[in-house]
Write a protein that holds these residues in place. Structure first.
Motif, PDB file in Angstrom:
ATOM      1  N   LEU A  91       0.976  -1.239   0.080  1.00 41.63           N
ATOM      2  CA  LEU A  91      -0.083  -0.063   0.061  1.00 41.63           C
ATOM      3  C   LEU A  91       0.854   1.232   0.014  1.00 41.63           C
ATOM      4  O   LEU A  91       0.566   2.071  -0.770  1.00 41.63           O
ATOM      5  N   VAL A  92       1.883   1.274   0.661  1.00 38.70           N
ATOM      6  CA  VAL A  92       2.752   2.279   0.998  1.00 38.70           C
ATOM      7  C   VAL A  92       3.570   2.453  -0.620  1.00 38.70           C
ATOM      8  O   VAL A  92       3.548   3.654  -1.008  1.00 38.70           O
ATOM      9  N   GLU A  93       3.966   1.266  -1.029  1.00 37.36           N
ATOM     10  CA  GLU A  93       4.911   1.550  -2.428  1.00 37.36           C
ATOM     11  C   GLU A  93       4.078   1.792  -3.555  1.00 37.36           C
ATOM     12  O   GLU A  93       4.621   2.488  -4.267  1.00 37.36           O
ATOM     13  N   GLU A  94       2.709   1.417  -3.582  1.00 43.05           N
ATOM     14  CA  GLU A  94       1.892   2.044  -4.589  1.00 43.05           C
ATOM     15  C   GLU A  94       1.805   3.712  -4.701  1.00 43.05           C
ATOM     16  O   GLU A  94       1.711   4.052  -5.850  1.00 43.05           O
ATOM     17  N   THR A  95       1.976   4.164  -3.876  1.00 43.94           N
ATOM     18  CA  THR A  95       1.990   5.607  -3.927  1.00 43.94           C
ATOM     19  C   THR A  95       3.266   6.274  -4.225  1.00 43.94           C
ATOM     20  O   THR A  95       3.388   7.715  -4.526  1.00 43.94           O
ATOM     21  N   THR A  96       4.328   5.552  -4.381  1.00 42.04           N
ATOM     22  CA  THR A  96       5.718   6.021  -4.771  1.00 42.04           C
ATOM     23  C   THR A  96       6.355   5.594  -6.313  1.00 42.04           C
ATOM     24  O   THR A  96       7.145   6.374  -6.751  1.00 42.04           O
ATOM     25  N   ASN A  97       5.705   4.756  -6.633  1.00 38.98           N
ATOM     26  CA  ASN A  97       5.931   4.286  -8.132  1.00 38.98           C
ATOM     27  C   ASN A  97       5.233   5.046  -9.214  1.00 38.98           C
ATOM     28  O   ASN A  97       4.793   4.277 -10.180  1.00 38.98           O
ATOM     29  N   ILE A  98       5.108   6.229  -9.110  1.00 34.04           N
ATOM     30  CA  ILE A  98       4.333   7.030 -10.120  1.00 34.04           C
ATOM     31  C   ILE A  98       5.148   8.330 -10.258  1.00 34.04           C
ATOM     32  O   ILE A  98       5.878   8.879  -9.255  1.00 34.04           O
ATOM     33  N   ASN A  99       5.253   8.655 -11.497  1.00 37.87           N
ATOM     34  CA  ASN A  99       5.988   9.779 -11.975  1.00 37.87           C
ATOM     35  C   ASN A  99       5.345  11.283 -11.826  1.00 37.87           C
ATOM     36  O   ASN A  99       4.738  11.623 -12.618  1.00 37.87           O
ATOM     37  N   ILE A 100       5.395  11.692 -10.596  1.00 37.13           N
ATOM     38  CA  ILE A 100       4.738  12.837 -10.478  1.00 37.13           C
ATOM     39  C   ILE A 100       5.483  14.254 -10.140  1.00 37.13           C
ATOM     40  O   ILE A 100       6.691  13.877  -9.811  1.00 37.13           O
ATOM     41  N   HIS A 101       5.216  15.466 -10.597  1.00 35.87           N
ATOM     42  CA  HIS A 101       6.061  16.590 -10.380  1.00 35.87           C
ATOM     43  C   HIS A 101       5.123  17.631  -9.676  1.00 35.87           C
ATOM     44  O   HIS A 101       3.802  17.369  -9.686  1.00 35.87           O
ATOM     45  N   PHE A 102       5.853  18.524  -9.173  1.00 33.48           N
ATOM     46  CA  PHE A 102       5.058  19.501  -8.220  1.00 33.48           C
ATOM     47  C   PHE A 102       5.504  20.985  -8.819  1.00 33.48           C
ATOM     48  O   PHE A 102       6.659  21.364  -9.152  1.00 33.48           O
ATOM     49  N   ILE A 103       4.618  21.744  -8.832  1.00 32.29           N
ATOM     50  CA  ILE A 103       4.789  23.317  -8.679  1.00 32.29           C
ATOM     51  C   ILE A 103       3.866  24.036  -8.304  1.00 32.29           C
ATOM     52  O   ILE A 103       2.770  23.452  -7.978  1.00 32.29           O
ATOM     53  N   ARG A 104       4.285  25.103  -7.443  1.00 31.54           N
ATOM     54  CA  ARG A 104       3.392  26.055  -6.812  1.00 31.54           C
ATOM     55  C   ARG A 104       2.929  27.086  -7.613  1.00 31.54           C
ATOM     56  O   ARG A 104       3.538  27.936  -8.054  1.00 31.54           O
ATOM     57  N   GLN A 105       1.531  27.341  -7.120  1.00 31.20           N
ATOM     58  CA  GLN A 105       0.926  28.597  -7.792  1.00 31.20           C
ATOM     59  C   GLN A 105       0.802  29.484  -6.501  1.00 31.20           C
ATOM     60  O   GLN A 105       0.552  29.437  -5.701  1.00 31.20           O
ATOM     61  N   SER A 106       1.859  30.596  -7.042  1.00 33.12           N
ATOM     62  CA  SER A 106       2.033  31.603  -6.043  1.00 33.12           C
ATOM     63  C   SER A 106       1.031  32.459  -5.494  1.00 33.12           C
ATOM     64  O   SER A 106       0.868  32.765  -4.178  1.00 33.12           O
ATOM     65  N   LYS A 107      -0.030  32.609  -6.057  1.00 33.28           N
ATOM     66  CA  LYS A 107      -1.286  33.281  -5.893  1.00 33.28           C
ATOM     67  C   LYS A 107      -2.639  32.643  -6.042  1.00 33.28           C
ATOM     68  O   LYS A 107      -2.649  31.945  -7.265  1.00 33.28           O
ATOM     69  N   PRO A 108      -3.375  32.442  -5.151  1.00 36.04           N
ATOM     70  CA  PRO A 108      -4.916  31.817  -5.408  1.00 36.04           C
ATOM     71  C   PRO A 108      -5.529  32.727  -6.618  1.00 36.04           C
ATOM     72  O   PRO A 108      -6.562  33.427  -6.206  1.00 36.04           O
ATOM     73  N   MET A 109      -5.316  32.565  -7.871  1.00 31.04           N
ATOM     74  CA  MET A 109      -5.868  33.537  -8.739  1.00 31.04           C
ATOM     75  C   MET A 109      -6.832  32.879  -9.824  1.00 31.04           C
ATOM     76  O   MET A 109      -7.100  33.141 -10.979  1.00 31.04           O
ATOM     77  N   GLY A 110      -7.212  31.526  -9.405  1.00 30.78           N
ATOM     78  CA  GLY A 110      -8.306  30.952 -10.074  1.00 30.78           C
ATOM     79  C   GLY A 110      -7.775  29.551 -10.949  1.00 30.78           C
ATOM     80  O   GLY A 110      -6.280  29.408 -10.923  1.00 30.78           O
ATOM     81  N   LEU A 111      -8.819  28.816 -11.148  1.00 30.94           N
ATOM     82  CA  LEU A 111      -8.298  27.600 -12.063  1.00 30.94           C
ATOM     83  C   LEU A 111      -7.625  27.666 -13.287  1.00 30.94           C
ATOM     84  O   LEU A 111      -6.788  26.999 -13.662  1.00 30.94           O
ATOM     85  N   GLY A 112      -7.995  28.960 -14.018  1.00 33.16           N
ATOM     86  CA  GLY A 112      -7.222  28.958 -15.124  1.00 33.16           C
ATOM     87  C   GLY A 112      -5.942  29.283 -14.920  1.00 33.16           C
ATOM     88  O   GLY A 112      -5.086  28.809 -15.853  1.00 33.16           O
ATOM     89  N   HIS A 113      -5.733  30.125 -14.150  1.00 33.79           N
ATOM     90  CA  HIS A 113      -4.283  30.406 -13.781  1.00 33.79           C
ATOM     91  C   HIS A 113      -3.744  29.082 -13.216  1.00 33.79           C
ATOM     92  O   HIS A 113      -2.052  29.046 -13.622  1.00 33.79           O
ATOM     93  N   ALA A 114      -4.053  28.267 -12.424  1.00 30.56           N
ATOM     94  CA  ALA A 114      -3.634  27.273 -12.091  1.00 30.56           C
ATOM     95  C   ALA A 114      -3.126  26.363 -13.190  1.00 30.56           C
ATOM     96  O   ALA A 114      -1.965  25.727 -13.283  1.00 30.56           O
TER      97      ALA A 114
END
Length: 299
Positions: A91-114
């Motif tokens: 169960l733990v390993e199934e959350t790590t074997n995925i190619n996931i990237h992250f980026i931060r939205q600096s301001k909450p300016m809406g879904l389109g901006h995200a």
């Protein structure tokens, strides 16, 4: 010319989660569990089951727990190995074997901006956008259904389902132009949360989108709309003026986990669908109903 394969997904997860305060004061709403699994993990699993290879999660302040959840935890994994708890290790390993990237939205300016934050990640490829407030259970994953329709049309496609007229004011609603075979429709326009009685149809956008990269051209120049935010629906309307945007009535049951009652309903249904919980949950629900009935009669 060969149609480009849909390999990338974008999951906006920068919202403040105000509907679930105070729980979301320190915990991202995307990490609230449905039984024993965070809501965002259901979205990730749908993406992977649909053939998506790379996922970008757009986060905001206070969302570090999402990154931690999909990161490896060597100490925990080693402890589970030593104790022979292979089921929990899986169960733990199934959350790590995925190619996931992250980026931060600096301001909450809406879904389109995200979504715009994903431009460099996407490049010139088609991609899907999956909202975490909507979990869809279907024999063929909802996102996979949109991908198959894209391969036929080579145009942006948005997942929709009919809703009652009483709740159309809560959704982006489709004004249909032309219906094609198999639940596919051309669109005249999109209306964001129409006033009651003004809705052009009862087909509502349900948190699953597939876009051609041309959407970024319009997101970059989109002016603030409802709520002073960059609305994705507004950019889609402008894209539709340049190239047809389709909507597709996907098969499957959609759960709204973005509001409290829907979250409770989803938790109960998912628990009832599990063999290890179903019998006990049914007993608990029966007992609670009997107790509430007794209280009302007594009063």
């Amino acid at each position: 010319m060969t149609v480009k394969k849909v390999k990338k997904a974008v999951i906006p997860a920068a919202g403040l989660g105000t509907r679930f305060l105070p729980a979301t004061k320190a915990m991202p709403k995307e990490m609230l569990p449905i039984v024993d699994k965070p809501t965002i993990q259901y979205i990730i699993e749908e993406a992977v089951a649909s053939g998506i290879e790379d996922i970008l999660i757009v986060t905001g302040k206070g969302k570090r727990a999402i990154e931690d959840h999909f990161d490896s935890v060597p100490e925990l994994e080693q402890t589970l190995i030593e104790k022979g708890k292979s089921e929990f290790l899986a169960l733990v390993e199934e959350t790590t074997n995925i190619n996931i990237h992250f980026i931060r939205q600096s301001k909450p300016m809406g879904l389109g901006h995200a979504v715009l934050q994903a431009k460099a990640f996407v490049g010139d490829e088609p991609f899907v956008v999956m909202l975490g407030d909507d979990i869809v259970q279907a024999e063929v994953p909802c996102t996979r259904q949109l991908i198959e329709e894209y391969y036929k049309t080579e145009r942006s496609i948005i997942g929709v389902q009919p809703v009652s007229r009483e709740v159309t004011h809560r959704y982006g609603i489709v004004d249909l132009k032309e219906s094609i075979a198999g639940g596919l429709h051309k669109v005249e326009s999109f209306v964001e949360k129409p006033a009651p009685g003004t809705e052009p149809s009862n087909l509502a956008i349900m948190g699953r989108y597939l876009f051609t990269p041309q959407i970024f051209k319009f997101l970059e120049t989109q002016k603030a709309g409802t709520g002073g935010e960059i609305q994705l629906t507004d950019a889609i309307t402008r894209l539709n003026e340049m190239q047809n945007v389709f909507v597709y009535e996907f098969d499957g049951k959609r759960y709204d986990v973005g509001e409290k009652l829907g979250f409770i309903q989803t938790t109960l249904e998912f628990a009832l669908n599990r063999e290890d919980l179903r019998e006990d949950v049914l007993k608990m629900m029966t007992q609670l109903i009997e107790e509430q009935t007794t209280v009302k009669i007594t009063i």
